[in-house]
Scaffold this active site. Structure first.
Site, PDB file in Angstrom:
ATOM      1  N   GLY A  44      -1.498  -2.791  12.931  1.00  0.00           N
ATOM      2  CA  GLY A  44      -0.260  -2.405  12.404  1.00  0.00           C
ATOM      3  C   GLY A  44      -0.500  -1.172  11.419  1.00  0.00           C
ATOM      4  N   ASP A  80      11.645   0.824  10.279  1.00  0.00           N
ATOM      5  CA  ASP A  80      10.571   0.029  10.861  1.00  0.00           C
ATOM      6  C   ASP A  80      10.639  -0.038  12.401  1.00  0.00           C
ATOM      7  OD1 ASP A  80       9.282  -1.191   8.708  1.00  0.00           O
ATOM      8  OD2 ASP A  80      10.900  -2.741   8.590  1.00  0.00           O
ATOM      9  N   GLY A  93       6.539 -14.735  17.172  1.00  0.00           N
ATOM     10  CA  GLY A  93       7.161 -14.654  16.098  1.00  0.00           C
ATOM     11  C   GLY A  93       8.502 -14.509  16.127  1.00  0.00           C
ATOM     12  N   ALA A  94       9.564 -14.783  15.293  1.00  0.00           N
ATOM     13  CA  ALA A  94      10.917 -14.534  15.520  1.00  0.00           C
ATOM     14  C   ALA A  94      11.657 -14.233  14.208  1.00  0.00           C
ATOM     15  CB  ALA A  94      11.568 -15.680  16.219  1.00  0.00           C
ATOM     16  N   GLY A  95      10.734 -13.472  13.479  1.00  0.00           N
ATOM     17  CA  GLY A  95      11.371 -13.047  12.113  1.00  0.00           C
ATOM     18  C   GLY A  95      11.911 -11.733  11.979  1.00  0.00           C
ATOM     19  N   LEU A 132       0.886  -1.195  -0.049  1.00  0.00           N
ATOM     20  CA  LEU A 132      -0.015  -0.082  -0.008  1.00  0.00           C
ATOM     21  C   LEU A 132       0.886   1.224  -0.040  1.00  0.00           C
ATOM     22  CD1 LEU A 132      -2.818  -1.048   2.592  1.00  0.00           C
ATOM     23  CD2 LEU A 132      -2.622  -1.418   0.123  1.00  0.00           C
ATOM     24  N   SER A 133       2.064   1.078   0.149  1.00  0.00           N
ATOM     25  CA  SER A 133       3.048   2.202   0.049  1.00  0.00           C
ATOM     26  C   SER A 133       2.740   3.072  -0.977  1.00  0.00           C
ATOM     27  CB  SER A 133       4.605   1.607   0.073  1.00  0.00           C
ATOM     28  OG  SER A 133       4.823   1.107   1.541  1.00  0.00           O
ATOM     29  N   LEU A 144       0.896  -6.572  14.276  1.00  0.00           N
ATOM     30  CA  LEU A 144       1.687  -5.780  13.005  1.00  0.00           C
ATOM     31  C   LEU A 144       0.738  -5.734  11.779  1.00  0.00           C
ATOM     32  CD1 LEU A 144       5.555  -6.671  13.507  1.00  0.00           C
ATOM     33  CD2 LEU A 144       3.860  -5.030  14.734  1.00  0.00           C
ATOM     34  N   LYS A 182      15.147  -7.465   2.335  1.00  0.00           N
ATOM     35  CA  LYS A 182      15.651  -6.433   3.571  1.00  0.00           C
ATOM     36  C   LYS A 182      17.058  -6.783   4.058  1.00  0.00           C
ATOM     37  CE  LYS A 182      11.188  -5.024   5.452  1.00  0.00           C
ATOM     38  NZ  LYS A 182      10.365  -4.531   6.658  1.00  0.00           N
TER      39      LYS A 182
END
Length: 281
Positions: free
Chosen positions: A248, A106, A130-132, A20-21, A225, A70
């Site tokens: 988020g 971020d 979560g751990a991403g 959506l940026s 998020l 990233k």
């Protein structure tokens, strides 16, 4: 009107159907009468190096970076700002005087979105599901703003433990299997619960996050998020049990606003960006 003088900004990712940026940034450029345009740039991982080199050749002023680029893009940039070094990932690139510089907005984007909702961070305990990469950015932001402890719960304990090893030993961060009895007990001391997994992103998602609501601190703030849908099953359950629930969208806007300011040197019109996204969603 787009001309040869229009400054070009893009977003690199693969795929890019969800982004959506462009909506948010083009609305901001128009509102401030800036001669900029923001375009999606779907780039297959195998072509990332050529794409980054091509940005300079085509005189781009910068880009956002999303999944899965990233981390890998850091190898192809001229400089890495401290914000990106800390997180270990880049989500914003500024190209100036022939140099590409990687930043991460971020971490601060999440913190600003939480603080703008009057949620306290200093000396609090956060539980992260979560751990991403998104979890790492959020954890870095929390530690920078004085969080007391971060507890990571994940489906894959080995991944969670590796996540913890990537942090300095002078911060209090722990890893658990989220089905573990000890992890479930720790929810009693949770002040902020954050979902950084994609569970809930689809309205047809049948997977449920393992949260025993009866054991959770009744004053805990629940953050997801995910911003589309705006009301995930997690947030609906949180509201039902009397918790403050945040999606988020605030993080999306704040990280985008910080990137906008890096590219343009102008203060981002956050309300314009918010209205554009809400109208689209």
């Amino acid at each position: 009107m787009i001309t040869s003088k229009t400054k070009k900004i893009g977003i690199l990712g693969w795929p890019l159907g969800h982004s959506l940026s462009p909506i948010m940034h083009n609305a901001a450029f128009e509102a401030l009468h800036l001669d900029f345009v923001y375009v999606p740039l779907p780039v297959h991982p195998e072509n990332l190096a050529q794409a980054v080199a091509g940005l300079k050749v085509m005189d781009f002023a910068g880009v956002n970076v999303t999944i899965p680029h990233k981390v890998k893009i850091m190898s192809y940039l001229d400089e890495i700002d401290f914000s990106a070094q800390l997180v270990g990932a880049v989500n914003t690139v500024v190209i100036k005087d022939g140099k590409s510089i990687g930043y991460n907005t971020d971490a601060q984007g999440f913190v600003r979105s939480v603080l703008s909702n009057s949620v306290k961070i200093t000396e609090q305990t956060a539980v992260m599901l979560g751990a991403g990469g998104a979890a790492r950015a959020v954890a870095c932001g929390l530690f920078q703003h004085g969080i007391k402890k971060v507890i990571i719960g994940a489906r894959n304990l080995e991944k969670a433990q590796q996540f913890v090893r990537n942090f300095s030993t002078n911060v209090d961060i722990q890893a658990y299997d989220w089905e573990d009895y000890d992890f479930q007990n720790l929810l009693q001391e949770c002040d902020i619960l954050i979902n950084s997994t994609p569970i809930g992103m689809s309205v047809h998602d049948t997977e449920v996050l393992p949260i025993p609501w009866e054991s959770l601190n009744p004053d805990a703030v629940i953050c997801d998020l995910i911003y589309n849908p705006s009301k995930t099953q997690l947030l609906l359950s949180a509201k039902k049990h009397g918790h403050i629930a945040l999606n988020g969208l605030g993080m999306l806007i704040e990280q985008g606003a910080l990137a906008f300011e890096l590219w343009t040197g102008e203060q981002a019109p956050r309300q314009i960006m918010t209205d554009a996204l809400k109208e689209y969603l």
